[in-house]
Scaffold this motif. Structure first.
Motif, PDB file in Angstrom:
ATOM      1  N   VAL A 171       0.839  -1.192   0.000  1.00 40.91           N
ATOM      2  CA  VAL A 171       0.000   0.000   0.000  1.00 40.91           C
ATOM      3  C   VAL A 171       0.876   1.245   0.000  1.00 40.91           C
ATOM      4  N   LYS A 172       0.419   2.226  -0.742  1.00 40.84           N
ATOM      5  CA  LYS A 172       1.164   3.477  -0.755  1.00 40.84           C
ATOM      6  C   LYS A 172       0.762   4.317   0.446  1.00 40.84           C
ATOM      7  N   LEU A 173       1.761   4.877   1.087  1.00 37.59           N
ATOM      8  CA  LEU A 173       1.445   5.761   2.202  1.00 37.59           C
ATOM      9  C   LEU A 173       1.007   7.082   1.603  1.00 37.59           C
ATOM     10  N   LYS A 174      -0.139   7.550   2.015  1.00 33.44           N
ATOM     11  CA  LYS A 174      -0.545   8.835   1.461  1.00 33.44           C
ATOM     12  C   LYS A 174      -1.020   9.743   2.580  1.00 33.44           C
ATOM     13  N   ARG A 218      -7.907  15.632   5.348  1.00 34.37           N
ATOM     14  CA  ARG A 218      -8.504  16.082   6.601  1.00 34.37           C
ATOM     15  C   ARG A 218      -9.978  16.458   6.457  1.00 34.37           C
ATOM     16  N   SER A 270       1.850  -6.775   8.976  1.00 34.43           N
ATOM     17  CA  SER A 270       1.533  -5.400   9.355  1.00 34.43           C
ATOM     18  C   SER A 270       0.287  -4.935   8.613  1.00 34.43           C
ATOM     19  N   THR A 271      -0.193  -3.754   8.939  1.00 40.36           N
ATOM     20  CA  THR A 271      -1.433  -3.272   8.324  1.00 40.36           C
ATOM     21  C   THR A 271      -1.188  -2.912   6.858  1.00 40.36           C
ATOM     22  N   HIS A 289     -13.548  15.809   5.307  1.00 41.28           N
ATOM     23  CA  HIS A 289     -14.327  14.636   4.913  1.00 41.28           C
ATOM     24  C   HIS A 289     -15.749  14.993   4.514  1.00 41.28           C
ATOM     25  N   GLY A 322     -13.728   1.065   1.804  1.00 43.63           N
ATOM     26  CA  GLY A 322     -12.720   1.433   0.811  1.00 43.63           C
ATOM     27  C   GLY A 322     -12.169   2.831   0.987  1.00 43.63           C
ATOM     28  N   ASP A 323     -11.150   3.136   0.176  1.00 41.71           N
ATOM     29  CA  ASP A 323     -10.512   4.447   0.261  1.00 41.71           C
ATOM     30  C   ASP A 323     -11.474   5.568  -0.106  1.00 41.71           C
ATOM     31  N   LEU A 375      -3.095  12.044   4.839  1.00 44.15           N
ATOM     32  CA  LEU A 375      -4.510  11.912   5.152  1.00 44.15           C
ATOM     33  C   LEU A 375      -5.290  13.133   4.689  1.00 44.15           C
ATOM     34  N   PHE A 409      -6.445  -0.248   3.559  1.00 47.71           N
ATOM     35  CA  PHE A 409      -7.625   0.057   4.372  1.00 47.71           C
ATOM     36  C   PHE A 409      -8.833  -0.655   3.768  1.00 47.71           C
ATOM     37  N   ARG A 441      -9.657   8.414  14.469  1.00 50.00           N
ATOM     38  CA  ARG A 441      -8.230   8.102  14.595  1.00 50.00           C
ATOM     39  C   ARG A 441      -7.599   8.815  15.790  1.00 50.00           C
ATOM     40  N   LEU A 463     -14.558   5.571   0.830  1.00 47.40           N
ATOM     41  CA  LEU A 463     -15.553   5.618   1.918  1.00 47.40           C
ATOM     42  C   LEU A 463     -16.992   5.564   1.406  1.00 47.40           C
ATOM     43  N   TRP A 506      -7.931  -3.364   8.227  1.00 47.15           N
ATOM     44  CA  TRP A 506      -6.921  -3.325   7.170  1.00 47.15           C
ATOM     45  C   TRP A 506      -6.626  -4.739   6.716  1.00 47.15           C
TER      46      TRP A 506
END
Lengths: 323, 159
Positions: A171-174, A178, A256-257, A180, A286-287, A176, A260, A197, A289, A245
């Protein structure tokens, strides 16, 4: 009682007690006999239904257990005992079959994805463990349908054998997002809560049944309730969030996680959500939401699966003591 | 007076046996909690959960916790250059099967807590708390490896 009274009144007074009894029995037998002409429509259909095939890819022993204990109510073909076909028993049987096949029909096995098939089996084994399945009224009349210890071990061993941890895409770290505001509310009107979170973790779970790992979060009201050991029932205002995850497996086997999967909430308000066990239920997947569910009734699915823990106010998680 | 006392203790015992006490038995996962700080400076379970991991070979599971600085950093950055003042805790539990759901494992007893503190120095400090009561223990040799491993964990990303 009332029938008996009425019958006694209509019989002449000089008939002996014995005779009275025989006459009453004869009349009852006649009623039951006549009633056999009134039979639920669908029971005929089930009797003559095509035999549901063995579940593909599943070992013979597992198939035998499910066929023997579950197929009568969870497939389109039923092998009924002679007494199941007698009115009024047949009406009860027919309603069980109707209801059972509506929620779960093993006839559809081939059209389910592999992941769905696995989820169905895990859901099933947990319904057996909690004693909800097979229905206890059914076991009374069909003791052989009860799942015994050995059969349980066969089911568990099989599920463990198909739940080896698998690899997932990295997974790519991206950063967040903010804001929503773009997230749509759930079908029951519950709005997305982006704040989870920042809440405290009350537990983590390693769900090897579907290859996910979860963190369960609690808002301030819920954390205060945990500190006060006052969580049965949880006080109004408590919110529990569970984020899942995929499990990402490194070369050394550590997990590891990964991606998502979803976040879901239980929002306690005993009045507002009285119809859904005092909780507001909602899930976003899903990403992007996406609100989960096709109709507003998606919550019945949540409640059914959480039913085994209704003595714990419908909550599975046993929280860490956060003192 | 004595009699009165005896009667009232009996009543109390009865209340305890049949009363409200019973529902409190398993409400919290006490075994997996940090119930006494002893040598720990704070309860790590009260900080922000950043990520979670599993080691199936040892049947353990871990959660990486961080203070506010750590949380802000991982949410805004992709690197592991945590600012001075950052505190991380890696809490490791023995796993136990979820008694309420076949197919899941949940935290059992706490095996260890590792603390990493970033300060003005180049190397962050590392402390290991272990055993009954989580006392400070000296780690034999692979401290640096551990620090690297813990720091390199990624945030469990959610949209």
């Amino acid at each position: 009682m009332a029938y008996k009274f009425a019958l006694c009144l209509t019989l002449p007074h000089n008939t002996t007690k014995m005779k009275k009894k025989t006459i009453i029995l004869l009349i009852l037998a006649a009623i039951v006999g006549l009633a056999q002409f009134i039979r639920p429509d669908n029971i005929k259909k089930y009797e003559n239904g095509v035999k549901t095939e063995d579940l593909a890819g599943v070992p013979k022993e597992v198939n035998e257990i499910l066929r023997n204990s579950c197929f009568n109510c969870h497939s389109s073909s039923s092998e009924l005992a002679w007494y199941d076909k007698i009115t009024p028993v047949s009406f009860l049987v027919a309603s069980h079959i109707q209801e059972g096949t509506e929620v779960l029909n093993f006839k559809d096995w081939m059209s389910m994805s592999i992941a769905k098939q696995k989820a169905v089996l895990y859901y099933s084994i947990n319904k057996i463990r909690s004693g909800e399945m097979p229905l206890s009224s059914y076991i009374l009349a069909h003791p052989a349908a009860k799942i015994n210890k050995n059969q349980m071990q066969v089911l568990e061993a099989y599920l463990l054998s198909i739940s080896a941890r698998g690899k997932t895409d990295s997974v790519k770290l991206k950063a967040l997002e903010r804001d929503h505001k773009w997230v749509k509310p759930a079908l029951n009107g519950i709005a997305y809560m982006p704040d989870y979170r920042n809440w405290k973790a009350i537990s983590t779970t390693d769900r090897f049944d579907n290859g996910t790992m979860r963190i369960i979060f609690a808002n301030e009201v819920a954390v205060a309730a945990i500190k006060a050991k006052n969580i049965n029932p949880w006080p109004d205002g408590s919110v529990l969030a569970k984020a899942a995850w995929t499990q990402e497996i490194a070369l050394d086997g550590s997990v590891s996680t990964g991606q998502f999967v979803q976040v879901e909430y239980m929002i306690k308000d005993s009045k507002k959500y009285a119809k859904t066990e005092g909780w507001g239920w909602a899930r976003w997947k899903g990403d992007d939401l996406r609100p989960y569910g096709k109709t507003i009734n998606f919550t019945t699915e949540c409640i059914s699966c959480h039913r085994p823990v209704r003595e714990n106010d419908n909550v599975f998680t046993i929280p860490l003591n956060l003192k | 007076m004595k009699k009165l006392l005896m009667i009232s203790t009996h009543i109390l015992i009865l209340i305890n046996l049949f009363g409200c006490g019973q529902s409190n038995v398993n409400v919290l996962n006490e075994g997996a909690s940090v119930l006494a700080l002893n040598e720990l400076p704070e309860n790590p379970l009260l900080l922000h959960p950043l990520s979670s991991s599993i080691n199936p070979n040892n049947n353990t599971m871990a959660t990486l916790y961080g203070n506010d600085l750590a949380m802000d950093h991982v949410h805004a950055n992709n690197d592991y250059d945590y600012p001075a003042g950052t505190i991380l805790y890696e809490v490791i539990w023995k796993q136990k099967p979820d008694s309420l759901w076949f197919g899941g494992n949940i935290p059992g007893e706490v095996l260890s807590v590792e603390q990493i503190v970033f300060n003005d120095k180049i190397k962050p400090t590392y402390k290991l708390y272990k055993g009954n009561g989580l006392q400070v223990k000296q780690r034999a040799k692979d401290t640096l490896e551990r620090v690297k491993l813990i720091i390199s964990q990624r945030l469990a990303v959610s949209p």
